[in-house]
Design an enzyme around this catalytic site. Structure first.
Site, PDB file in Angstrom:
ATOM      1  N   CYS A  11      32.424  21.745  43.029  1.00  0.00           N
ATOM      2  CA  CYS A  11      31.837  22.330  41.824  1.00  0.00           C
ATOM      3  C   CYS A  11      32.107  23.825  41.712  1.00  0.00           C
ATOM      4  CB  CYS A  11      30.336  22.055  41.792  1.00  0.00           C
ATOM      5  SG  CYS A  11      29.424  23.027  40.598  1.00  0.00           S
ATOM      6  N   GLN A 212      17.176  34.137  28.611  1.00  0.00           N
ATOM      7  CA  GLN A 212      17.339  34.133  30.072  1.00  0.00           C
ATOM      8  C   GLN A 212      17.189  32.709  30.610  1.00  0.00           C
ATOM      9  OE1 GLN A 212      18.344  36.465  32.012  1.00  0.00           O
ATOM     10  NE2 GLN A 212      17.821  38.432  31.094  1.00  0.00           N
ATOM     11  N   CYS A 337      22.768  42.471  34.669  1.00  0.00           N
ATOM     12  CA  CYS A 337      23.103  41.296  35.492  1.00  0.00           C
ATOM     13  C   CYS A 337      24.473  41.496  36.135  1.00  0.00           C
ATOM     14  CB  CYS A 337      23.059  40.018  34.660  1.00  0.00           C
ATOM     15  SG  CYS A 337      24.189  40.038  33.272  1.00  0.00           S
TER      16      CYS A 337
END
Ligand code: SAH
Length: 381
Positions: A11, A212, A337
């Site tokens: 993944c 968010q 972020c």
């Protein structure tokens, strides 16, 4: 807590798989310390009480194999192969279940999955958004054209299995693009958006709007930002990169006036609705590029006492920072972020006469190396 995810090898979504959660926090603390420690002490990162199942937004891609079986999951890193995922441990459990239910319905509804190379097929992705505190759930079916076979029946069967779904939207994306969502949304069940609650207020979230992904930690983050902003009732606040106006609405209770600026038109629409929804009268929202907007404010010698900025991962621009310095707010609260772009931008702020007073990392993204940081700066000259 270092649960090894069975999909981790393929993944690639979580780059901190296999690492104890406390160790993950330590790694993030260390990264921020080395990037930002020269400006001021980096406070101890606020970790999650439960670092699993925190994601309230998930996107799955669908395809079928040569043997006719359908699979859903995420693209393998740097490839077009889909890794079949039945349950992602950082994602809301019901959201995962809905993705699998849809996969199981495709055959009987004769829905073809979209092939990126040939452009043939209907279903490109499914995105699920969950209101953690409201319990509302939106299913977005991203399709290459708006003709969805037996859509009413599809919704009926889907809702029989998951009555908690409050809205289903067809999102039409007919472009050859890496973007998940197209621009056109057609609600086929419910209101076409969900609502959620944060810090005592209620927010509308439409398909294209940013919200968010970890609402539990978001409240901690926003409360920290509020503490840093130390608002007075006469303060003029600029909420830049405001999204659906969550921060603007929360600060408006303690400020004189709030100005929000956001580029995404859908988010701006949501922001306007959110002001009404919460009966707020001291906010104005502007749909514009944050840099253009603030440069114009500075040129017109407009005043703001506090700037709260929450740019995307790539950070802000030198022009934006220059314009903030010209307007000279006494406090700047920077939510980021992207630690790299934050370090780059702080350097400019310091050059322009601001000093970094506080740095608080908040972990919003367990099992990944991503980290959110809130910084308080104040004007020294
Ligand atoms: N403050 C909000 C949103 C933060 S995400 C919240 O806490 O939810 C960053 C936001 O910046 C997104 O909504 C994105 O659409 C917006 N954005 C990206 N580039 C921008 C730009 N150049 N000018 C203004 N807004 C921008």
């Amino acid at each position: 807590m270092s649960t090894k995810c069975p999909y981790a090898a393929k993944c690639g979504g979580c780059d901190y798989q296999g690492i104890e959660y406390d160790k993950q926090l330590e790694l993030k603390q260390r990264e921020l310390q080395s990037l930002l420690g020269k400006y001021c002490k980096v406070d101890k990162i606020i970790g999650m009480e439960n670092p699993e199942r925190y994601r309230c937004k998930v996107t799955a891609s669908y395809t079928y194999l040569k043997n006719g079986a359908y699979i859903s999951g995420v693209y393998e890193k740097d490839s077009h192969r889909i890794v079949k995922i039945d349950d992602c441990m950082i994602t809301d459990k019901v959201a995962n279940e809905i993705i699998v239910t849809i996969r199981n319905l495709l055959k009987s509804f004769k829905i073809k999955t979209y092939n990126e190379d040939t452009g043939f097929g209907l279903l490109r992705h499914v995105q699920i958004r969950v209101g953690r505190f409201s319990g509302q759930i939106m299913v977005i079916l991203v399709v290459s054209n708006p003709t969805f076979p037996s859509k009413n029946n599809f919704v009926k069967v889907l809702r029989e299995k998951h009555p908690e779904i409050t809205t289903v939207v067809l999102n039409v994306n007919n472009k050859h693009t890496g973007m998940v969502l197209g621009e056109r949304n057609i609600p086929i069940y419910g209101k076409g958006y969900i609502e959620d609650e944060l810090c005592g207020l209620r927010f509308k979230i439409s398909p294209g709007s940013f919200y968010q992904v970890n609402p539990v930690q978001t409240q901690i983050l926003y409360n920290k930002a509020m503490e840093y902003a130390a608002l007075q009732s006469s303060d003029i606040v600029l909420d830049a990169y405001s999204g659906t106006g969550t921060i603007g609405c929360i600060t408006s209770k303690s400020a004189g006036r709030v100005i929000e600026v956001e580029l995404n038109k859908q988010a701006v629409k949501d922001a306007i609705d959110n002001i009404k929804r919460n009966s707020i009268s001291n906010i104005r929202v502007y749909a514009n590029d944050a840099t253009k907007f603030i440069c114009k404010m500075a040129e017109e010698e407009k005043k703001t006492d506090v700037v709260i900025m929450d740019p995307p991962r790539s950070g802000s621009t030198p022009e934006f920072i220059d314009a903030v310095a010209k307007m000279g707010p006494s406090r700047v609260v920077y939510i980021s972020c992207g630690p790299q772009s934050l370090a780059r931008d702080l350097k400019l702020f310091v050059k322009k006469g601001y000093s970094v007073c506080k740095i608080q990392p908040v972990d919003m993204f367990g099992f990944t190396s991503h980290v959110e940081t809130v910084v308080l700066m104040s004007r020294v000259k």
